[in-house]
Scaffold this motif. Structure first.
Motif, PDB file in Angstrom:
ATOM      1  N   THR A  19       8.705 144.454  75.672  1.00  0.00           N
ATOM      2  CA  THR A  19       8.825 144.761  74.251  1.00  0.00           C
ATOM      3  C   THR A  19      10.222 144.416  73.728  1.00  0.00           C
ATOM      4  OG1 THR A  19       7.231 146.562  74.509  1.00  0.00           O
ATOM      5  CG2 THR A  19       8.583 146.581  72.522  1.00  0.00           C
ATOM      6  N   ALA A  23      11.315 141.463  71.017  1.00  0.00           N
ATOM      7  CA  ALA A  23      12.109 141.793  69.834  1.00  0.00           C
ATOM      8  C   ALA A  23      13.307 140.860  69.718  1.00  0.00           C
ATOM      9  CB  ALA A  23      12.558 143.248  69.891  1.00  0.00           C
ATOM     10  N   CYS A  71       2.568 137.171  72.485  1.00  0.00           N
ATOM     11  CA  CYS A  71       3.077 138.548  72.559  1.00  0.00           C
ATOM     12  C   CYS A  71       2.034 139.480  73.168  1.00  0.00           C
ATOM     13  CB  CYS A  71       3.464 139.034  71.159  1.00  0.00           C
ATOM     14  SG  CYS A  71       4.869 138.168  70.428  1.00  0.00           S
ATOM     15  N   ASN A  72       0.798 139.365  72.731  1.00  0.00           N
ATOM     16  CA  ASN A  72      -0.255 140.252  73.249  1.00  0.00           C
ATOM     17  C   ASN A  72      -0.499 140.023  74.733  1.00  0.00           C
ATOM     18  OD1 ASN A  72      -0.601 141.338  70.698  1.00  0.00           O
ATOM     19  ND2 ASN A  72      -2.264 139.932  70.145  1.00  0.00           N
ATOM     20  N   LEU A  75       2.429 141.591  76.725  1.00  0.00           N
ATOM     21  CA  LEU A  75       2.369 143.057  76.681  1.00  0.00           C
ATOM     22  C   LEU A  75       1.219 143.586  77.533  1.00  0.00           C
ATOM     23  CD1 LEU A  75       3.099 143.707  72.892  1.00  0.00           C
ATOM     24  CD2 LEU A  75       4.621 144.115  74.831  1.00  0.00           C
ATOM     25  N   ALA A  79       3.285 145.491  80.172  1.00  0.00           N
ATOM     26  CA  ALA A  79       3.590 146.782  79.546  1.00  0.00           C
ATOM     27  C   ALA A  79       2.494 147.776  79.935  1.00  0.00           C
ATOM     28  CB  ALA A  79       3.671 146.640  78.026  1.00  0.00           C
ATOM     29  N   ASN A  81       0.110 150.854  80.259  1.00  0.00           N
ATOM     30  CA  ASN A  81      -0.298 151.912  79.333  1.00  0.00           C
ATOM     31  C   ASN A  81      -1.173 152.954  80.029  1.00  0.00           C
ATOM     32  OD1 ASN A  81      -2.572 150.431  79.761  1.00  0.00           O
ATOM     33  ND2 ASN A  81      -2.815 149.733  77.633  1.00  0.00           N
ATOM     34  N   ARG A 109      12.885 154.197  76.436  1.00  0.00           N
ATOM     35  CA  ARG A 109      12.134 152.953  76.328  1.00  0.00           C
ATOM     36  C   ARG A 109      10.772 153.046  77.012  1.00  0.00           C
ATOM     37  NH1 ARG A 109      17.193 150.322  77.739  1.00  0.00           N
ATOM     38  NH2 ARG A 109      16.379 150.211  79.867  1.00  0.00           N
TER      39      ARG A 109
END
Length: 258
Positions: A19, A23, A71-72, A75, A79, A81, A109
């Protein structure tokens, strides 16, 4: 002719913090005036390492939203979850090689933005050294960022105090600092100065005593037949005379080898 904007140098992609890296890509695209999805995709793709670029290599740059797809994909791949980051934080009980401020930012974060402050605080306290934790835990109504700043300062103060204790005697100020570090409260007990055991050895006192007597009285005591001034010899009492005679006889035996 308008001067071309210099490209912004991006940091290497970090799969632990996708993330943040994305950015940074968006900020670089804004600085370089890259507004289309295709331009943003190319900018991000060229900054990826080969292994990561393979994940998004199938995206068509001419499609409707290639940068959004990039990006998706990143992530989704990097990333988590499923609560694994929280599980990793719960398993951590030390700062390792990070400072308290760095570890506090890592917690913030890794967890969702709506995570209660009490959970972030407990995770942060778990990783602190015990002596630092006692002080920080006593600070109520203080957010984690401020607690981390105070912990940074305490750790900086802790290192010279411990190193000085090895190389030099502990002063009252250092004792009070260590007491605060371990209990979180000032030391109200009176400081006791360390006992100084520097005493003159017996032979030195004996040597000084001998300098006040002449050689005759020092060697023969009451049996001396001569006296050389200066001499502080005093005629002993009957009891002292018997004791000195015994001691002198032992000394004479040692001098003559008997």
């Amino acid at each position: 002719m308008m001067a071309q904007t210099q490209p912004t140098k991006l940091q290497p992609y970090d799969s632990d913090f996708p993330t943040i890296w994305l950015a940074q890509v968006r900020m670089a695209c804004a600085a370089e005036k890259l507004t289309t999805e295709a331009d943003k995709f190319r900018r991000a793709f060229l900054a990826l390492d080969t292994k990561t670029a393979e994940l998004v290599a199938s995206i068509d740059p001419t499609s409707d939203n290639p940068f959004t797809q990039l990006c998706n994909t990143l992530l989704t791949a990097h990333a988590p979850n499923d609560g694994s980051q929280l599980e990793a934080l719960l398993a951590t009980t030390s700062l390792d090689d990070t400072t308290p401020s760095e570890y506090a930012r890592k917690i913030q974060r890794s967890l969702p933005e709506d995570t209660p402050d009490c959970i972030i605080r407990q995770l942060f306290l778990r990783a602190l050294p015990k002596d630092i934790r006692l002080i920080i835990a006593a600070l109520q109504h203080t957010n984690v960022t401020q607690l981390a700043t105070i912990a940074d300062q305490l750790i900086k103060l802790k290192e010279p105090i411990y190193s000085a204790a090895v190389s030099s005697p502990t002063s009252p100020n250092e004792l009070n600092s260590e007491h605060i570090m371990s209990t979180g409260k000032p030391n109200t007990q009176p400081n006791v100065q360390p006992f100084n055991s520097r005493r003159r050895p017996p032979f030195r006192r004996q040597q000084q005593r001998s300098r006040r007597l002449c050689i005759y009285h020092y060697r023969w005591g009451n049996q001396a037949r001569q006296c050389r001034q200066p001499c502080s010899w005093k005629q002993p009492t009957h009891v002292e005379q018997r004791r000195n005679t015994t001691i002198q006889g032992n000394d004479n035996a040692q001098l003559t080898g008997w």
